[in-house]
Design an enzyme around this catalytic site. Sequence first.
Site: not given
Length: 407
Positions: A62, A71, A145, A245, A292, A365
């Site tokens: 990129c 990134c 991107c 996700q 949740d 995560c």
Amino acid sequence: MSEQVRIDAVGRQGDGIASTPQGRVHVAYTLPGELVEIAREGDRGTLLHIIEPSAERIAQRCKHFGECGGCALEHWAAEPYLAWKRSLVAEALAREGVSAEVAQTMPAYGAGRIRAVFHSGRGAKKEAVGFAKRRSHEIVDLDECPVLAPLLEAALPLARQLAKILLSTGKPIDLHVTVAERGLDIDIRGPGKLPKPIESRVVSFAAEKKVLRISLHGEPLAQLMPPTHLIGSVRVTLPPAPFLQATAEGERVLAEKVMQAAEGAKFAADLFSGIGTFALRLASKMKVSAFDNHEPSIAALQAAAKSPGLKPVTASVRDLFRWPLVADELKKIDLVVLDPPRVGAEAQTRELAKSKVKKVAYVSCDADTFARDAKTLVDGGFKLVAVTPVDQFQYSPHIELVGVFKR
Ligand SMILES: C[S@@+](CC[C@H](N)C(=O)[O-])C[C@H]1O[C@@H](n2cnc3c(N)ncnc32)[C@H](O)[C@@H]1O
């Protein structure tokens, strides 16, 4: 004044690290083994020149790489990069003294990311639209991107036009853009209540650009049709700015691991269920109780749970940090799926450790909070039988994983 250092390793944030007589120095965009010239400021070094590049260095994909904070590792070949992601998980577990076989990292980029938050109205260049620069509030004005799904990357010019309308409020803007089944869903955050003329321009913009829905702080302003997302064979109507996700492939891989862990179970609890990414898949095979704290997600899951062909699903709003499910409530459950935010599920794993639950599939995560919670489960009699790192966030230091615990 510049100095030369040799990079020893890549650290947890994706920066190269060199050990020097003055202490460790972190240098972004460098790789193990490289000899580099840097300008040092405390424990950080700015890369000035690569004197001896690594054989693992590859061309960046990129044009914004190095400026955009999105990134960190586009310059690293896939094999060592994926091995490094695996090592983040293995080392976090080792720090907690939890032993487990950690599988190879599964790349799960598919067609790219299906949700992003584009920022605007910050820093010196207010009209810029994109992601924040590294360690800065300045925004990189993105015109490409490559990690985004094509529809999301193509939304950059749209986001720029929408931001232009909203910037007349003088407030910083965040655009939460999601790729839904038939188009884009955008939730605007930041400007507060819009003056009527600006609201009318946003509504016209939505119609002209055929955006499925534009909402403001979660309240729909304009809707062409309800944005939907397919979970297995179940269609879910999305709440504004939903948690999904990061990639469709990531969702598929994580769900596959959860479904494998669920084999033989008859009644599952899906904790931190969101809109039912796992609950609705599990419900093709077994009864499910989902929890949740996000009311709109639970409402979306409750509606989708009425789809034909599913076993009974109950879905409840509950703050699982403050009120985790206790042993008594878990008596009939033979599989618990956990998928908490980055801070992990400390209170819930403490209750699971005291319970009689036999199997836990933990989707995480964050390797560090996962390892902390894994230690609690292992101390409570579970064995960590499988750990699979899954890379949805290509080129970033983030790593997802699925850990399966049994007793
Ligand atoms: C990583 S997401 C997972 C969502 C879902 N399992 C999925 O894959 O789409 C974490 C979820 O935890 C929920 N959450 C955050 N804090 C919570 C809390 N204190 N109690 C219950 N749920 C919470 C969020 O609303 C979000 O849906």
